[in-house]
Write an enzyme that holds these catalytic residues in place. Structure first.
Site, PDB file in Angstrom:
ATOM      1  N   HIS A 116     -26.015  23.387  64.549  1.00 53.02           N
ATOM      2  CA  HIS A 116     -27.111  22.150  63.716  1.00 53.02           C
ATOM      3  C   HIS A 116     -26.243  21.148  63.155  1.00 53.02           C
ATOM      4  O   HIS A 116     -25.255  21.938  62.694  1.00 53.02           O
ATOM      5  CB  HIS A 116     -27.881  23.046  62.770  1.00 53.02           C
ATOM      6  CG  HIS A 116     -29.413  21.785  61.971  1.00 53.02           C
ATOM      7  ND1 HIS A 116     -29.105  21.120  61.490  1.00 53.02           N
ATOM      8  CD2 HIS A 116     -30.257  21.746  62.763  1.00 53.02           C
ATOM      9  CE1 HIS A 116     -30.289  20.618  60.973  1.00 53.02           C
ATOM     10  NE2 HIS A 116     -31.385  20.617  62.103  1.00 53.02           N
ATOM     11  N   ASP A 193     -25.874  31.263  60.520  1.00 55.56           N
ATOM     12  CA  ASP A 193     -26.989  30.190  60.309  1.00 55.56           C
ATOM     13  C   ASP A 193     -28.174  30.752  60.563  1.00 55.56           C
ATOM     14  O   ASP A 193     -28.563  31.171  62.159  1.00 55.56           O
ATOM     15  CB  ASP A 193     -26.977  28.489  60.832  1.00 55.56           C
ATOM     16  CG  ASP A 193     -28.064  28.206  60.921  1.00 55.56           C
ATOM     17  OD1 ASP A 193     -28.918  28.614  60.376  1.00 55.56           O
ATOM     18  OD2 ASP A 193     -27.637  26.955  61.228  1.00 55.56           O
ATOM     19  N   GLN A 196     -33.128  29.610  61.679  1.00 54.28           N
ATOM     20  CA  GLN A 196     -33.896  30.632  63.329  1.00 54.28           C
ATOM     21  C   GLN A 196     -33.998  31.140  64.028  1.00 54.28           C
ATOM     22  O   GLN A 196     -35.210  32.001  64.630  1.00 54.28           O
ATOM     23  CB  GLN A 196     -33.715  28.990  65.120  1.00 54.28           C
ATOM     24  CG  GLN A 196     -33.742  27.576  64.518  1.00 54.28           C
ATOM     25  CD  GLN A 196     -35.322  27.293  64.420  1.00 54.28           C
ATOM     26  OE1 GLN A 196     -35.812  27.412  64.547  1.00 54.28           O
ATOM     27  NE2 GLN A 196     -34.728  26.189  64.269  1.00 54.28           N
ATOM     28  N   LYS A 219     -38.866  26.767  57.591  1.00 56.50           N
ATOM     29  CA  LYS A 219     -39.151  27.667  59.058  1.00 56.50           C
ATOM     30  C   LYS A 219     -39.953  29.143  59.362  1.00 56.50           C
ATOM     31  O   LYS A 219     -39.984  29.892  60.269  1.00 56.50           O
ATOM     32  CB  LYS A 219     -38.247  27.443  59.349  1.00 56.50           C
ATOM     33  CG  LYS A 219     -37.492  26.414  59.383  1.00 56.50           C
ATOM     34  CD  LYS A 219     -36.364  26.126  60.459  1.00 56.50           C
ATOM     35  CE  LYS A 219     -35.114  25.250  59.909  1.00 56.50           C
ATOM     36  NZ  LYS A 219     -35.753  23.514  60.848  1.00 56.50           N
ATOM     37  N   CYS A 359     -30.714  16.787  65.720  1.00 58.10           N
ATOM     38  CA  CYS A 359     -30.152  17.211  64.845  1.00 58.10           C
ATOM     39  C   CYS A 359     -28.728  18.083  65.549  1.00 58.10           C
ATOM     40  O   CYS A 359     -28.013  19.453  64.739  1.00 58.10           O
ATOM     41  CB  CYS A 359     -30.431  17.902  63.378  1.00 58.10           C
ATOM     42  SG  CYS A 359     -31.540  17.078  62.834  1.00 58.10           S
TER      43      CYS A 359
HETATM   44  C1  PLP Z   1     -30.268  25.920  63.343  1.00 63.23           C
HETATM   45  C2  PLP Z   1     -30.956  25.163  62.083  1.00 63.23           C
HETATM   46  N1  PLP Z   1     -29.884  24.869  60.620  1.00 63.23           N
HETATM   47  C3  PLP Z   1     -29.758  24.345  60.286  1.00 63.23           C
HETATM   48  C4  PLP Z   1     -30.970  23.607  60.092  1.00 63.23           C
HETATM   49  C5  PLP Z   1     -31.231  23.036  58.726  1.00 63.23           C
HETATM   50  O1  PLP Z   1     -32.665  23.149  58.440  1.00 63.23           O
HETATM   51  P1  PLP Z   1     -32.728  22.575  56.177  1.00 63.23           P
HETATM   52  O2  PLP Z   1     -33.025  20.984  56.734  1.00 63.23           O
HETATM   53  O3  PLP Z   1     -34.338  23.186  56.116  1.00 63.23           O
HETATM   54  O4  PLP Z   1     -31.624  22.719  55.892  1.00 63.23           O
HETATM   55  C6  PLP Z   1     -31.782  24.103  60.525  1.00 63.23           C
HETATM   56  C7  PLP Z   1     -33.320  23.265  60.736  1.00 63.23           C
HETATM   57  O5  PLP Z   1     -33.657  22.022  61.663  1.00 63.23           O
HETATM   58  C8  PLP Z   1     -31.633  24.585  62.070  1.00 63.23           C
HETATM   59  O6  PLP Z   1     -32.424  24.663  62.913  1.00 63.23           O
END
Ligand code: PLP
Lengths: 403, 148
Positions: A116, A193, A196, A219, A359
Site C-alpha cells: 500500500h 503492515d 488487512q 478496518k 493506493c
Molecule cells: C495494507 C494496507 N496498509 C496500509 C493501509 C493504510 O491504512 P490507514 O489509511 O488506516 O492508515 C491500508 C488501508 O487502506 C492497507 O490496506
C-alpha cells in the site's frame, strides 16, 4: 437462515446496500459504538493528566485498552504498544524515528511491490533523506513471492525490510516471516503492515518474528482515528520521539527536554481515549466471535464470490485462483469497461465496492492494469449479497453495449 | 433493477467514438488528466479564422469521460471559438445542476449527462474534455487537470 453477526451492525440493519468494501473500512457493531459513546458519557477527562478521580478513571481505561491490544498481539509488554491514528501514522513513526536515525548512504530498504502507498512513501522519504536505496521484491502474476526470489533480493546491505501480511489488492499473504529472518541476518529490522490481517486472523508478533507491526482500528470494527504501532522494546527505547509536545516529556527546560518512558514518549498531545475504548470493545467482539468462525464464514463467501466471478465471461480476477489465497479480497477487471463504470453500475444495483488503484499503484503497474474494481468482505456479509454482486457483474457488459 | 445512468447516447459515444483519432493538421494540442479516476486524454483542434475547423481526442478513461469528450467535439466542430466557449460554460452550469430544461435542450446530446449533477464522484470525468478545451483556448500548454 439467521446470520450470527449481522444483527449486531446497525448500519447494515438500516440499509439495503450490499457493503463489499470492508478492506477500505469496516462497519462497526453496536457494542463498539456504545463503548465510544459511554466513554464520553461516563469517563471523559484528559487521560494521563490530572489527579482527580475522573481523570484517573479515564487514564485507567486508556491503559486498559493498551493491555487489551498487548494480549491481542501476544506482545511481551504494554509499553511496546503505541497508540496512533492509523497504519499510515504508525509506519511514518518508524520511518521518521528509526529510519532517519539508523539508515545511511549505502544501506538498502527492501519492500514488496504489492505494498500500500502507506508502506512505500515513508520509505521513499527515508531513502531521499539518507541516501539509502529503496528496492522492491516483485511478485508473480498470481501475487505470490517464491522463496528463492525473496532470498535472492536480500543483499547484505538490506537494513530495513517491510511488507504487508495481507495485500489490500490481491489478498495474498506477503513473505513476512521469511523477510524477517533474512533481514535479521544483516542485523536489520522488519516491519509488518497488518492493516488487512488484523481484522481477519490472529496476529502474533512473536510467532512472526518481526520488529515492528502496524494496524488500523477502523478496518477491524473499531472507530476511525485509532491505530497501533507495536515495536520491540529495545528498539523503541533507542529511538528519538516522532512528534513532540505535551505529556511525552520527563522535564523541559528552555532549550531542551528529556522524554518520558515508553509508551508515552511516542504519544505526544492529547490522546484518543474514546477511540482506544472503542478499539478495546472491537477486540472483545472479535475474540467472542473467534477468528476460526470468522475465517470459516469469510472463506465460504469468498469461494462463492470467486467461483461466481470465474464463471462470468470477460471477467478476470487478479491474483490467485483459489479462495484460500484471497482473504476475502477480490480485485477484478471486466474487459472493455473502466473500473469506475463497473463500480457505478454495481452502485446502481445496490452494491458498494471500491474502484481505482486502491493506493497500490506500483502493484497495478507491475500487473499491467491501470486500475481495478475490488470487492472485499467481512464477517457480517451474506450469501444473498454475494449473489446480488455476481448478478450485477454479469450484467455490466450488456449494459455497456458490449453484448 | 435500478434505472441506469448509462443511457444509449452515452453508451454509443463510448463504444463508437467518432472523433477518437489522431489529427495531423492540428494547430492546438493539450493533454487533460483527471487524477481521481485516471482519465487521461489528449485533445487536438485545428482553429482557423476564429473557427474550430477540425477536432479530435485520444487517450483512455471511463465511459463518462470518453463519451463526454466525443459529444463535445460533435457540438463544437464548425463553430466559432466564442460559441464553443459559451457551450462549455452552459455545460458546466448543467453539471452544477443550474440549467433550465430549455438550456439543457440547447446542449443537445450533452444533455444526456445532466444526471451527473447528482453524482459528485463523476463530475470530473464529465467535465474533463470541456475543461481541457477551455484551458487550451486560453493558451495553456501544461497538461490541464481537473484537480485545480
Ligand atoms: C495494507 C494496507 N496498509 C496500509 C493501509 C493504510 O491504512 P490507514 O489509511 O488506516 O492508515 C491500508 C488501508 O487502506 C492497507 O490496506
Amino acid at each position: 437462515m439467521s446470520h450470527p453477526f449481522r444483527a449486531d451492525f446497525p448500519l447494515l440493519v438500516h440499509t439495503d446496500i450490499a457493503f463489499l468494501d470492508s478492506a477500505a473500512t469496516s462497519q462497526r457493531p453496536e457494542c463498539v459504538i456504545q463503548a465510544e459513546k459511554e466513554y464520553y458519557e461516563r469517563y471523559n477527562a484528559n487521560p494521563l493528566r490530572g489527579f482527580y478521580d475522573l481523570a484517573q478513571e479515564a487514564t485507567a481505561r486508556y491503559e486498559g485498552a493498551r493491555e487489551k491490544v498487548r494480549a491481542f498481539l501476544n506482545a511481551d509488554s504494554a509499553e511496546e504498544i503505541i497508540f496512533t491514528r492509523n497504519t499510515t501514522e504508525s509506519i511514518n513513526l518508524v520511518a521518521w524515528s528509526w529510519g532517519l536515525s539508523n539508515l545511511k548512504k549505502g544501506d538498502e530498504i527492501l519492500i514488496t511491490i504489492s505494498e500500500h502507498h502507506s508502506n512505500i512513501l515513508p520509505w521513499q522519504m527515508v531513502a531521499q533523506r539518507t541516501g539509502a536505496v529503496l528496492r522492491y521484491i516483485f511478485c508473480r502474476e498470481d501475487g505470490s513471492y517464491p522463496k528463492e526470489e525473496v532470498e535472492a533480493a536480500f543483499t547484505g546491505k538490506v537494513k530495513l525490510a517491510a511488507a504487508a501480511l495481507v495485500s489490500n489488492v490481491l489478498g495474498q499473504e506477503g513473505p513476512v516471516r521469511q523477510m524477517a529472518k533474512l533481514v535479521h541476518l544483516n542485523g536489520g529490522v522488519m516491519l509488518a503492515d497488518a492493516a488487512q490481517a488484523a481484522p481477519h486472523m490472529a496476529v502474533d508478533v512473536k510467532a512472526l518474528g518481526v520488529d515492528f507491526l502496524a494496524f488500523s482500528g477502523h478496518k477491524m470494527l473499531a472507530p476511525m482515528g485509532i491505530g497501533v504501532l507495536w515495536g520491540r522494546k529495545d528498539l523503541l527505547d533507542s529511538m528519538p520521539p516522532f512528534l513532540r509536545g505535551g505529556e511525552m516529556i520527563d522535564s523541559v527546560r528552555q532549550q531542551d527536554a528529556t522524554f518520558a518512558e515508553l509508551p508515552h514518549k511516542f504519544e505526544a498531545g492529547t490522546v484518543n481515549g474514546a477511540g482506544a475504548e472503542g478499539l478495546a470493545a472491537a477486540i472483545d467482539y472479535l475474540s467472542r466471535a473467534g477468528f476460526d468462525r470468522i475465517g470459516d464464514i469469510e472463506l465460504s463467501l469468498t469461494r462463492r464470490a470467486l467461483s461466481g466471478l470465474q464463471a462470468i465471461p470477460h471477467v478476470r480476477v487478479l491474483g490467485g485462483t483459489t479462495a484460500e489465497e484471497h482473504h476475502g479480497i477480490l480485485a477484478f477487471l471486466v474487459d472493455g469497461v473502466h473500473p469506475h463504470d463497473v463500480s457505478a453500475i454495481l452502485n446502481e444495483d445496490g452494491v458498494a465496492v471500491r474502484a481505482g488503484h486502491h493506493c497500490a499503484q506500483p502493484l497495478h503497474t507491475h500487473l499491467g492494469a491501470r486500475s481495478s474494481t475490488r470487492a472485499s468482505l467481512y464477517l457480517y456479509n451474506t450469501e444473498e449479497e454475494i449473489d446480488r454482486f455476481l448478478e450485477s457483474v454479469s450484467s455490466i457488459r450488456r449494459k455497456m453495449g458490449l453484448g | 433493477m435500478a434505472n441506469t445512468f448509462y443511457n444509449e447516447i452515452l453508451i454509443d459515444h463510448n463504444q463508437n467514438p467518432y472523433h477518437k483519432h489522431p489529427l495531423p493538421g492540428a494547430n492546438m494540442t493539450l493533454e487533460g488528466v483527471n487524477p481521481s479516476c485516471g482519465d487521461d486524454i489528449v485533445l487536438q483542434l485545428r482553429v482557423e479564422d476564429g473557427v474550430i475547423q477540425e477536432g479530435s481526442f485520444e487517450g483512455d478513461g471511463c465511459a463518462i469521460s470518453q463519451a463526454s469528450a466525443d459529444i463535445m467535439l460533435d457540438m463544437i466542430i464548425g463553430k466559432p471559438v466564442e460559441e464553443a466557449q459559451r457551450l462549455s460554460a452552459l455545460f458546466l452550469k448543467m453539471i452544477r445542476g443550474g440549467c433550465s430544461p430549455e438550456e439543457i435542450e440547447e446542449l443537445e446530446e450533452a444533455g444526456a449527462l445532466s444526471d451527473i449533477s447528482h453524482m459528485p464522484a463523476r463530475v470530473k470525468c464529465a467535465v474533463l474534455g470541456w475543461h481541457t478545451m477551455e484551458e487550451m483556448l486560453k493558451g495553456k500548454k501544461q497538461p490541464a487537470t481537473t484537480e485545480s
